[in-house]
Write a protein that holds these residues in place. Structure first.
Motif, PDB file in Angstrom:
ATOM      1  N   ALA B 185       0.840  -1.206   0.000  1.00  9.68           N
ATOM      2  CA  ALA B 185       0.000   0.000   0.000  1.00  9.68           C
ATOM      3  C   ALA B 185       0.868   1.245   0.000  1.00  9.68           C
ATOM      4  O   ALA B 185       0.622   2.193  -0.755  1.00  9.68           O
ATOM      5  CB  ALA B 185      -0.924  -0.009   1.212  1.00  9.68           C
ATOM      6  N   VAL B 189       0.858   4.262  -2.577  1.00  9.69           N
ATOM      7  CA  VAL B 189       0.456   5.582  -2.067  1.00  9.69           C
ATOM      8  C   VAL B 189       1.562   6.609  -2.322  1.00  9.69           C
ATOM      9  O   VAL B 189       1.293   7.780  -2.619  1.00  9.69           O
ATOM     10  CB  VAL B 189       0.135   5.491  -0.552  1.00  9.69           C
ATOM     11  CG1 VAL B 189       0.031   6.871   0.079  1.00  9.69           C
ATOM     12  CG2 VAL B 189      -1.164   4.742  -0.335  1.00  9.69           C
ATOM     13  N   ASP B 194      -0.356   7.602  -8.946  1.00  7.16           N
ATOM     14  CA  ASP B 194      -1.435   6.673  -8.610  1.00  7.16           C
ATOM     15  C   ASP B 194      -2.736   7.420  -8.336  1.00  7.16           C
ATOM     16  O   ASP B 194      -2.743   8.463  -7.686  1.00  7.16           O
ATOM     17  CB  ASP B 194      -1.032   5.850  -7.382  1.00  7.16           C
ATOM     18  CG  ASP B 194      -2.085   4.837  -7.017  1.00  7.16           C
ATOM     19  OD1 ASP B 194      -2.420   4.002  -7.879  1.00  7.16           O
ATOM     20  OD2 ASP B 194      -2.592   4.895  -5.885  1.00  7.16           O
ATOM     21  N   ARG B 197      -4.980   6.786  -4.215  1.00  6.24           N
ATOM     22  CA  ARG B 197      -4.274   7.095  -2.967  1.00  6.24           C
ATOM     23  C   ARG B 197      -5.235   7.182  -1.781  1.00  6.24           C
ATOM     24  O   ARG B 197      -4.994   6.581  -0.726  1.00  6.24           O
ATOM     25  CB  ARG B 197      -3.530   8.420  -3.150  1.00  6.24           C
ATOM     26  CG  ARG B 197      -2.580   8.755  -2.042  1.00  6.24           C
ATOM     27  CD  ARG B 197      -1.765  10.010  -2.393  1.00  6.24           C
ATOM     28  NE  ARG B 197      -0.598  10.134  -1.535  1.00  6.24           N
ATOM     29  CZ  ARG B 197      -0.593  10.766  -0.371  1.00  6.24           C
ATOM     30  NH1 ARG B 197      -1.691  11.351   0.063  1.00  6.24           N
ATOM     31  NH2 ARG B 197       0.503  10.821   0.365  1.00  6.24           N
ATOM     32  N   ARG B 200      -6.653   3.781  -0.714  1.00  9.51           N
ATOM     33  CA  ARG B 200      -5.646   2.957  -0.040  1.00  9.51           C
ATOM     34  C   ARG B 200      -5.371   3.475   1.380  1.00  9.51           C
ATOM     35  O   ARG B 200      -5.225   2.696   2.320  1.00  9.51           O
ATOM     36  CB  ARG B 200      -4.359   2.933  -0.852  1.00  9.51           C
ATOM     37  CG  ARG B 200      -4.364   1.888  -1.934  1.00  9.51           C
ATOM     38  CD  ARG B 200      -2.991   1.797  -2.572  1.00  9.51           C
ATOM     39  NE  ARG B 200      -2.985   2.403  -3.884  1.00  9.51           N
ATOM     40  CZ  ARG B 200      -3.366   1.785  -4.985  1.00  9.51           C
ATOM     41  NH1 ARG B 200      -3.814   0.556  -4.928  1.00  9.51           N
ATOM     42  NH2 ARG B 200      -3.326   2.383  -6.150  1.00  9.51           N
ATOM     43  N   LEU B 201      -5.289   4.785   1.527  1.00 10.40           N
ATOM     44  CA  LEU B 201      -5.053   5.363   2.854  1.00 10.40           C
ATOM     45  C   LEU B 201      -6.242   5.077   3.778  1.00 10.40           C
ATOM     46  O   LEU B 201      -6.069   4.849   4.977  1.00 10.40           O
ATOM     47  CB  LEU B 201      -4.820   6.873   2.751  1.00 10.40           C
ATOM     48  CG  LEU B 201      -3.424   7.291   2.275  1.00 10.40           C
ATOM     49  CD1 LEU B 201      -3.362   8.810   2.094  1.00 10.40           C
ATOM     50  CD2 LEU B 201      -2.345   6.856   3.261  1.00 10.40           C
ATOM     51  N   LEU B 236       3.203   4.962   6.557  1.00 10.55           N
ATOM     52  CA  LEU B 236       1.795   4.911   6.149  1.00 10.55           C
ATOM     53  C   LEU B 236       0.887   5.394   7.291  1.00 10.55           C
ATOM     54  O   LEU B 236      -0.140   6.032   7.045  1.00 10.55           O
ATOM     55  CB  LEU B 236       1.434   3.472   5.757  1.00 10.55           C
ATOM     56  CG  LEU B 236       0.250   3.234   4.847  1.00 10.55           C
ATOM     57  CD1 LEU B 236       0.349   4.040   3.567  1.00 10.55           C
ATOM     58  CD2 LEU B 236       0.113   1.749   4.518  1.00 10.55           C
ATOM     59  N   TRP B 239       0.908   9.139   7.254  1.00  7.46           N
ATOM     60  CA  TRP B 239       0.173   9.664   6.115  1.00  7.46           C
ATOM     61  C   TRP B 239      -1.339   9.469   6.287  1.00  7.46           C
ATOM     62  O   TRP B 239      -2.139  10.323   5.931  1.00  7.46           O
ATOM     63  CB  TRP B 239       0.616   8.986   4.826  1.00  7.46           C
ATOM     64  CG  TRP B 239       1.989   9.398   4.405  1.00  7.46           C
ATOM     65  CD1 TRP B 239       2.775  10.344   4.984  1.00  7.46           C
ATOM     66  CD2 TRP B 239       2.764   8.866   3.315  1.00  7.46           C
ATOM     67  NE1 TRP B 239       3.984  10.439   4.323  1.00  7.46           N
ATOM     68  CE2 TRP B 239       3.994   9.549   3.300  1.00  7.46           C
ATOM     69  CE3 TRP B 239       2.518   7.878   2.363  1.00  7.46           C
ATOM     70  CZ2 TRP B 239       4.984   9.278   2.375  1.00  7.46           C
ATOM     71  CZ3 TRP B 239       3.518   7.609   1.422  1.00  7.46           C
ATOM     72  CH2 TRP B 239       4.736   8.305   1.435  1.00  7.46           C
ATOM     73  N   SER B 240      -1.731   8.298   6.850  1.00  8.99           N
ATOM     74  CA  SER B 240      -3.162   8.054   7.013  1.00  8.99           C
ATOM     75  C   SER B 240      -3.740   8.961   8.090  1.00  8.99           C
ATOM     76  O   SER B 240      -4.925   9.323   8.037  1.00  8.99           O
ATOM     77  CB  SER B 240      -3.419   6.581   7.332  1.00  8.99           C
ATOM     78  OG  SER B 240      -2.815   6.232   8.551  1.00  8.99           O
TER      79      SER B 240
END
Lengths: 164, 243
Positions: B185, B189, B194, B197, B200-201, B236, B239-240
């Motif tokens: 992922a 991301v 892409d 994004r 996926r997040l 990740l 970022w999420s």
């Protein structure tokens, strides 16, 4: 022992029994998780090569010490709260803290607090600074060494009155 | 326990002249309780665990294990050697090795001997939408570009399942995506070209996602390709949270 002291000792005993059960369950889970296909009992598998991963055991120790500190904190809130009801009740229960058995318990509690705090800071650093695996392992070694040094120094102070 | 033995000539199809040989005692976790678990095989150096398995299979053809490419590209031959997940085709057997314990990957149901059912791994892999979906800029990312470096960091994953086997969380939390899927992922991301994004997040940030990682770093220690799935998960996670 007074009734209050007996109640405190009983509550502490219950906490220690539950903590032992939780520790056993956590350690067993950690071993079985890695060895689901094994035919031997989980106790006989302790100490295998796959178990010599200190960061795995740091995770188990972090959980166990966290539960231990939290459980004692709940009891400690109650025994300190006795002062609001009756200062003599507070004094009665807190006399126990100066006994040899409770002093030994306090030493273990201190080790648990130290390890949980230092390892927690290590995990926060891991998240924030994005350190590498080898560095994380070295930091864990540092946590263990500092825990042992500070804990042992404090244990001497705690146990000194009953040792002399 | 019966021990099957064979001469060096019989167990080594590539024995040449006076090439040095190593005799290794293999203990293999078998799913059939009555099957032979211990083998003694002679191997020509240099040797890898897959050579030992193939030698063992010549002694007992019912021995089950998977392999395909033999060059650490397909990820098919992942097993646990002395408790540690690795690729059988990549793990060397040094001349001073006397014994090896070979077991199926942990965290999976055993189909037979060293063959496991990797369905949970692939189900998690599917959940992060593991394929590239065009949606951003169409130009190739130039070499040296920071975004490209971020993509390349986790791109070498061969989905062997070693990280899954090394992760304690996937065993206790059936809904956890696991290190490989989350690493995949992150790879997508991080790619500014892409178009999925946000999706996926969203998947990475919800139940079973990045918040379930306890930073044990077992995945990073086990990855036979030298990747750092734990770092991917932490990146990740940041970022999420921002998303």
């Amino acid at each position: 022992m007074s009734a209050l002291q007996t109640a405190f000792a009983a509550a502490l005993s219950v906490i220690l029994v539950l903590l032992t059960a939780f520790t056993t369950f956590t350690v067993r889970s950690a071993i079985v998780a890695r060895d689901s296909a094994a035919r031997t009992g989980w106790i006989s598998r302790i100490g295998r090569a796959s178990d010599r991963d200190t960061q795995r055991w740091a995770f188990v120790a972090h959980r166990t010490t966290g539960v231990a500190v939290f459980a004692f904190l709940l009891l400690h809130v109650l025994d300190v709260g006795l002062y609001a009801i009756s200062p003599s009740w507070f004094d009665d229960v807190h006399t126990l803290y100066s006994t040899a058995a409770l002093r030994v318990f306090e030493c273990f509690l201190l080790y648990a607090i130290l390890f949980h705090t230092l390892n927690g800071l290590r995990l926060i650093a891991l998240d924030l600074v994005d350190i590498r695996n080898a560095t994380a392992r070295h930091l864990l070694s540092l946590c263990i060494v500092v825990t042992l040094l500070l804990g042992t120094a404090a244990a001497v102070v705690i146990l000194w009155p009953v040792a002399t | 326990m019966a021990v099957l033995e064979r001469s060096r000539r019989q167990t080594n199809i590539e024995t040449a002249g006076d090439a040095p040989a190593t005799t290794v005692r293999l203990t293999i976790a078998r799913s059939d309780a009555g099957a032979v678990r211990e083998f003694r095989v002679a191997l020509t150096q240099p040797a890898v665990v897959l050579d030992a398995l193939l030698a063992g299979q010549r002694l007992d053809p019912s021995l089950g294990f998977r392999y395909s490419c033999r060059v650490a590209m397909c990820g098919t031959c992942a097993v646990r050697v002395n408790g540690r997940p690795t690729l059988a085709c990549q793990q060397p057997i040094t001349p001073d090795t006397d014994e090896l314990l070979l077991e199926p990957l942990a965290g999976f149901a055993v189909v037979r001997d060293l063959v496991v059912d990797t369905s949970p791994f692939w189900n998690a892999w599917r959940r992060v939408v593991p394929w590239f979906m065009p949606g951003g800029p169409r130009e190739a990312l130039p070499a040296g570009d920071a975004s490209r470096a971020e993509v390349e960091r986790g791109l070498d994953c061969i989905a062997c399942g070693a990280c899954w086997s090394a992760c304690d969380v996937v065993v206790t939390n059936a809904g956890y995506l696991g290190p490989a899927a989350l690493n995949r992922a992150l790879t997508l991301v991080a790619d500014e070209r892409d178009g999925a994004r946000a999706e996926r997040l969203r998947v990475a940030g919800q139940q079973g996602g990045v918040t379930h990682c306890h930073s044990i770093l077992g995945c990073t220690a086990a990855c036979p390709k030298g990747l750092d799935p734990s770092a991917s998960i932490r990146r990740l996670r940041r970022w999420s949270l921002v998303a």
